[in-house]
Design an enzyme around this catalytic site. Structure first.
Site, mmCIF file in Angstrom:
data_model
loop_
_atom_site.group_PDB
_atom_site.id
_atom_site.type_symbol
_atom_site.label_atom_id
_atom_site.label_comp_id
_atom_site.label_asym_id
_atom_site.label_seq_id
_atom_site.Cartn_x
_atom_site.Cartn_y
_atom_site.Cartn_z
ATOM 1 N N CYS A 97 0.838 -1.166 0.021
ATOM 2 C CA CYS A 97 -0.074 -0.021 -0.100
ATOM 3 C C CYS A 97 0.830 1.233 0.039
ATOM 4 C CB CYS A 97 -0.966 -0.034 1.261
ATOM 5 S SG CYS A 97 -2.116 -1.404 1.252
ATOM 6 N N HIS A 149 -2.302 6.651 3.066
ATOM 7 C CA HIS A 149 -1.230 5.944 3.591
ATOM 8 C C HIS A 149 0.022 6.743 3.852
ATOM 9 C CE1 HIS A 149 -0.378 1.674 5.094
ATOM 10 N NE2 HIS A 149 0.678 2.375 5.377
#
Length: 502
Positions: free
Chosen positions: A52, A102
């Site tokens: 991610c 993120h």
């Protein structure tokens, strides 16, 4: 045409291999399928890291993860790194993020003017791996999410994605009734279908147990695994779990249901565009940050360079600008920055990028032959590992492992390693030379360990005293909502009306 709005929709861990318009026989995903039928579908789109954080940082910066410190899931993404949001702002765009990106570190915007939700994951350095001690494993998950799955009414991910959708829909309605319209780029980034593979009953029940397929490639003998696969196999403790066909079907059932859940959210966003007339001048882009192995080869989750893990969906929808098409040319998420800058008018010169604008491909033109690069530099390995993909071949490269070479045209399931095949020695030599010119793995490992050591020290220090508040706190200015002092109800109501398009 005027500068188009851009609606950039992201899923998390959605493999291209699991979608019907890429050939999957079970998943339906009607909204995504409609988008694909009316848009430009990139057949061979890849993430630049099957994880991610690194994938998203490289995508936003247009640079390989190793160039922006995107080594793992707790990277310091420097505020001095230009992103596609910065370039679009310079081109006159209003930029907004609803959902996950993120970001770790104090900068939680990275060019976005607004952010509607917090992130689902922590912004600190607590998830930093430790390559200096190979036996000090970092495990963010094991096989529990494969073994325990099923329908549920609520989950952390459902809570999050529902909030992402609500905030994004409201924001789009507000743009439709702006008195002074400005081109916008709204990123709507969901966390599903990332494991755990659970879904509400209305999505779970779209599939019956007996229609769920098993992997095309059954589990391989652990003793026969290549070195990279063996490390990931150990990292996820796959060998310690007893995984039956029923477990695999249940996990896939949950994964497919979660795809349908995201499909419904895409449908809701598209409905707002259509009923407000915004669709006439909005480019919709749909991608995922990486895929999921879903039991193929006996492997799960991500963190490897096989197709289920590294190949992602990429659709560009703008019927009034680009004719429906399917593009075979390999592309990657690195191309998003240059593409957005181009769509936004290209008024600002890009300082540095490893990507290329895809606008020529969207217009039906061609690009020169390309080689797509990928990196994996996080937990599960302790040496830099790399991937190269050209129009036919894929190379897995590491200085400590024998190379893997697959002809994806002839061998789409990646079962026949050609690295020792003398008939393709020239191809192997060519790609190996390219890899050696792109990366100095020994120097990169030194940089990674030094960076990890600093981040782990800082994370440890923050356990003492008052820790910094890096997690994004969404703010709503209630003084500007609804009816407030000095305004008549009728006046406020009149300005808030958004009538249906005839």
């Amino acid at each position: 045409m005027d500068k188009p709005n851009i609606l950039f929709v992201m899923a998390d861990q959605m493999s291209a291999k699991a979608l019907p318009f890429y050939g999957h026989k079970v998943v339906r995903a009607s909204a995504l399928s409609k988008l694909a039928s009316q848009g430009v579908v990139f057949e061979n789109a890849y993430c630049n890291s099957p994880l991610c954080g690194p994938s998203r940082l490289s995508m936003m910066s247009g640079l390989l993860p190793s160039k922006v410190g995107g080594y793992d899931n707790a990277p310091e993404f420097s505020a001095t790194t230009p992103t596609f949001a910065h370039y679009l702002r310079l081109n006159g765009y209003r930029t907004c993020l609803s959902g996950k990106m993120h970001f770790a570190g104090p900068d939680q915007l990275h060019g976005y003017e607004e952010r509607l939700t917090t992130d689902i994951y922590p912004s600190d350095f607590g998830w930093t791996p430790n390559w200096a001690e190979p036996k000090a494993k970092v495990k963010f998950q094991d096989m529990q999410n494969v073994l325990e799955t099923g329908p549920c009414l609520r989950s952390l991910q459902i809570d999050y994605d529902d909030d992402v959708e609500v905030q994004a829909v409201r924001w789009l309605y507000d743009r439709a009734r702006d008195s002074k319209p400005q081109p916008f780029m709204l990123t709507v980034s969901f966390t599903s279908p990332h494991d755990p593979y659970v879904a509400r009953p209305e999505f779970w029940n779209l599939y019956t147990d007996d229609e769920i397929d098993l992997p095309e490639v059954s589990a391989l003998d652990p003793a026969s695994l290549d070195a990279h696969s063996a490390r990931i196999y150990e990292h996820y403790s796959i060998g310690a779990a007893t995984v039956t066909d029923n477990h695999i079907r249940n996990a896939r059932h949950g994964y497919y249901a979660s795809i349908e859940y995201i499909d419904a959210k895409l449908a809701a966003l598209m409905n707002v565009l259509e009923e407000t007339g915004l669709s006439d001048n909005t480019v919709v882009v749909f991608v995922s940050d990486h895929g999921d192995m879903m039991g193929e080869r006996g492997m799960y989750y991500k963190k490897c360079f096989f197709e289920w893990s590294v190949r992602v969906p990429m659709i560009v929808w703008a019927p009034k600008r680009f004719a429906p098409n399917r593009v075979e040319t390999p592309v990657s998420l690195l191309d998003i920055l240059a593409t957005f800058n181009d769509l936004g008018g290209g008024g600002t010169e890009i300082l540095e990028t490893d990507g290329t604008s895809l606008v020529p491909l969207l217009r039906g033109e061609q690009l020169p032959d390309r080689i797509i690069a990928g990196e994996f530099l996080a937990e599960g390995v302790f040496e830099p590992t790399f991937m190269l993909r050209d129009s036919r071949y894929k190379l897995f490269y590491s200085e400590i492992d024998p190379p893997l070479l697959f002809n994806l045209e002839a061998d789409p399931l990646e079962l026949n390693n050609l690295a020792q095949d003398i008939s393709v020695k020239g191809e192997l030599t060519r790609l190996m030379a390219k890899a050696e010119s792109l990366w100095d793995a020994s120097a990169l490992k030194i940089d990674i360990i030094a960076d990890q050591n600093k981040r782990r020290l800082i994370a440890k220090s923050h356990q003492f005293g008052v820790p910094p508040a890096w997690d994004f706190q969404p703010y709503t200015d209630a003084s500007q909502q609804y009816v407030r002092a000095g305004r008549w109800t009728v006046e406020v109501e009149a300005k808030a009306h958004l009538n249906p398009i005839e």
